[in-house]
Structures are given as structure tokens and as C-alpha cells.
Design an enzyme around this catalytic site. Structure first.
Site, PDB file in Angstrom:
ATOM      1  N   ARG A  62      74.665  12.073 106.777  1.00 18.93           N
ATOM      2  CA  ARG A  62      74.305  10.853 106.040  1.00 18.93           C
ATOM      3  C   ARG A  62      74.664  10.973 104.562  1.00 18.93           C
ATOM      4  O   ARG A  62      75.044   9.989 103.920  1.00 18.93           O
ATOM      5  CB  ARG A  62      72.806  10.597 106.204  1.00 18.93           C
ATOM      6  N   HIS A  66      76.653   8.157 102.389  1.00 16.02           N
ATOM      7  CA  HIS A  66      76.088   7.549 101.193  1.00 16.02           C
ATOM      8  C   HIS A  66      76.887   7.895  99.936  1.00 16.02           C
ATOM      9  O   HIS A  66      76.833   7.162  98.954  1.00 16.02           O
ATOM     10  CB  HIS A  66      74.622   7.968 101.027  1.00 16.02           C
ATOM     11  N   ASP A  74      83.262  11.071  96.060  1.00 20.01           N
ATOM     12  CA  ASP A  74      83.482  11.795  94.803  1.00 20.01           C
ATOM     13  C   ASP A  74      82.317  12.694  94.392  1.00 20.01           C
ATOM     14  O   ASP A  74      82.273  13.187  93.275  1.00 20.01           O
ATOM     15  CB  ASP A  74      83.765  10.801  93.676  1.00 20.01           C
ATOM     16  N   ASN A  94      68.390   5.428  98.724  1.00 16.69           N
ATOM     17  CA  ASN A  94      68.429   6.889  98.668  1.00 16.69           C
ATOM     18  C   ASN A  94      67.089   7.547  98.355  1.00 16.69           C
ATOM     19  O   ASN A  94      66.803   8.646  98.837  1.00 16.69           O
ATOM     20  CB  ASN A  94      69.444   7.346  97.611  1.00 16.69           C
ATOM     21  N   HIS A 193      73.940   7.469 114.238  1.00 18.21           N
ATOM     22  CA  HIS A 193      72.500   7.328 114.454  1.00 18.21           C
ATOM     23  C   HIS A 193      72.061   7.901 115.800  1.00 18.21           C
ATOM     24  O   HIS A 193      70.914   7.694 116.207  1.00 18.21           O
ATOM     25  CB  HIS A 193      72.093   5.861 114.341  1.00 18.21           C
ATOM     26  N   THR A 194      72.936   8.623 116.452  1.00 17.59           N
ATOM     27  CA  THR A 194      72.517   9.346 117.650  1.00 17.59           C
ATOM     28  C   THR A 194      71.742  10.607 117.278  1.00 17.59           C
ATOM     29  O   THR A 194      71.164  11.263 118.136  1.00 17.59           O
ATOM     30  CB  THR A 194      73.737   9.715 118.533  1.00 17.59           C
TER      31      THR A 194
END
Length: 319
Positions: A62, A66, A74, A94, A193-194
């Protein structure tokens, strides 16, 4: 005449290079000479972290997502706030949610010991995501490398560009399209999302207000996620069947209306994405292949290369 044309062409290329219009491309063997130990160091550190806590694999995956969705891949998400600098960690999608920063710190320290100021934090995040998926039984892909680290972060974009768990299908498609990813790639990447867990605040509205949800599934979730805000941080697995295995059960759950988030179930809710979800639910090999291709493409969103940015010594702050 031909020699003049060749000379002119080389002149144009040289001008473009020094002007910064031509940047280095990512390469899977970028560190082959400069830090051949890098990938093994990252892998061993990730494996240790995931063995210690299975959920960390999902957190590191994740973290890559994000990072890439805010000003490109970056390493900007890793930057801490300071009295004069506002990072992305406290943006709404976040704060109290994105985690794994300590693992990235450990990886960076280990890599720095082997190859000082060679491997970027942005590349570490990308490789750690891949190694986390593999550690939990998912596919392997070769990660293109050569990203450099940002000198800044984008708090406002973190608040606007990261898809919310309450998003409908139209908003999901739009959010991914903004990053150059099509609807098929969005469905494939959603399969992340598994693994992992979500906080009650992210799925409360679904279990109390959505109608396209299995009633017994909703009732079970309500035990630890009351209608009040006191349970906001209580966790539930995104995939209740195999929550720590990277497989295709995420899609199987959608077929029986057991998607945890509203945004999850939107992929199988009488829309054109239903067919793709159904196919992945019955063909894990195709899901693995499409996920790998999509995450490679996601990892190529606006990377800093060449002389852009820097190679941070500490992932939490600029040099």
C-alpha cells in the site's frame, strides 16, 4: 549532405540532453554494477518483517500505491513533517493508516551499509512492494529501477488524488485515469485488497447503509464496528477467507457481496467491470499476470530520473 544531417541530429540530441528534456529510463538492472547486493538486501529485510507480522506485507504494498498516486513514484510519502515542511503522512488518506515506515528505514540502513548513497528510497519502496507480494504467495515481477527521491511532498494532492473507500465506480475510474491507468488496470490493481486490513471508519457506512452486502457478513462486522465513532480504529480483514495470502479470493468475495469497502463492491455491482471480476475469481493466473503488468505501469508514474531529485541518506528527510 548526409554527414551534415547526422551531425545536426547529434547536435539536437545533445541540446535536449543538457536541457533536461531527455531523462534516463528505468531499468531492471539499474543497480547491477553500482550495488549488486541491493535486491537481496531488500528481499531479506522484507521477508523478516513479513514473517514477524503478515499484515506488514500489505502495508508495504500500500505504501507503494500511496507514493505513486501523489506526484509520482518519488518517495515523497516517506518524508516527515518538520516545523517548516508539511509532508503527506498527515493527509486524511494516510494519517493513522499508512504504515511500514520503520521497515523502509531498516532496509535503507542495510542498503546504505553496503552501498552508500546509491539506492533511492523510491526504489526501495517499489521493490519492497514486490517482495511483500511474493512473500505472501503472490506473483513475481521484475521491478524497473532508477527512480530518484523527491525534494518535496504534496499534502493537498494526497488528500485529493488517493481514491477514497467510499468511491463509486465512476470516481474510481477517474482517479486511476488521472494517473494514466485504465479501468482494466484499476480492477487488477484493486486485487491488492486480497491482503491487509481496513479500519472501521473506512467500512462503517457500507455495513450499515449499503444494500448490496451479504447480511450475515455485515452482521459479523458490526460486532467490532458500532455505529458510533468509538470503534473507528478497529480492524477487519479486506479478505475474510485468506487474509494473509495473495490470491484471487478478493474477487470471489465480491461475487457473493462480501467486499469490505464500498469501493470494492462497486467493481461487481451490475457494471461493465463485473465480467473482469468474474474472470479473475475463476482464473488466478490471469489475475496475477494482469496485476504484475499493471503495477509495473503504476511504478512508472512520473519517476524522477537522471539528475532530478536526489538519493536520500535518510528516507524521512531530504539531505
Amino acid at each position: 549532405m548526409a554527414s551534415k544531417e547526422i551531425s545536426f541530429a547529434f547536435s539536437i540530441i545533445f541540446i535536449l540532453l543538457i536541457s533536461g528534456f531527455v531523462s534516463a529510463q528505468l531499468s531492471t538492472n539499474f543497480y547491477a554494477s553500482s550495488c549488486p547486493q541491493a535486491l537481496q538486501i531488500i528481499k531479506s529485510t522484507v521477508n523478516a518483517a513479513v514473517n514477524n507480522e503478515k499484515r506488514m506485507g500489505a502495508s508495504l504494498l500500500r505504501l507503494h500505491f500511496h507514493d505513486c498516486f501523489v506526484d509520482g513514484c518519488d518517495g515523497s510519502i516517506l518524508l516527515d513533517d518538520t516545523p517548516t515542511f508539511l509532508g503527506e503522512k498527515t493527509a486524511f488518506p494516510n494519517v493513522n493508516s499508512v504504515r511500514g515506515f520503520d521497515v523502509i528505514d531498516t532496509i535503507k540502513a542495510n542498503v546504505e551499509n553496503a552501498c552508500p548513497q546509491v539506492v533511492s528510497c523510491a526504489d526501495i519502496v517499489a521493490v519492497a512492494a514486490r517482495d511483500s507480494v511474493v512473500a505472501l504467495g503472490g506473483p513475481y515481477w521484475s521491478v524497473p529501477l532508477g527512480r530518484r527521491d523527491s525534494l518535496t511532498a504534496n499534502f493537498s494532492q494526497a488528500n485529493t488524488d488517493l481514491p477514497a473507500p467510499q468511491s463509486n465506480l465512476t470516481r474510481l475510474i477517474s482517479a486511476f485515469a488521472k494517473k494514466g491507468l485504465n479501468a482494466n488496470e484499476m480492477v487488477a490493481l484493486s486485487g491488492a485488497h486480497t491482503i491487509g486490513q481496513a479500519r472501521c471508519i473506512s467500512y462503517r457506512n457500507r455495513i450499515y447503509n449499503d444494500t448490496n452486502i451479504d447480511s450475515s457478513f455485515a452482521s459479523t462486522l458490526k460486532v467490532n464496528c458500532s455505529i458510533s465513532s468509538t470503534d473507528d480504529n478497529n480492524l477487519a480483514p479486506l479478505d475474510t477467507v485468506t487474509p494473509t495470502n495473495f490470491d484471487n479470493y478478493y474477487y470471489k468475495n465480491l461475487l457473493v457481496e462480501k467486499g469490505l469497502l464500498h469501493s470494492d463492491q462497486e467493481l461487481y455491482n451490475g457494471n461493465f467491470t463485473d465480467a473482469q471480476v468474474n474472470f479473475y475469481a475463476h482464473n488466478s493466473g490471469k489475475f496475477f499476470k494482469d496485476f504484475s503488468n499493471a503495477i509495473i505501469k503504476m511504478g512508472n508514474i512520473s519517476p524522477l530520473t537522471g539528475t532530478q531529485g536526489e538519493i536520500r541518506l535518510n528516507c524521512r528527510r531530504i539531505n
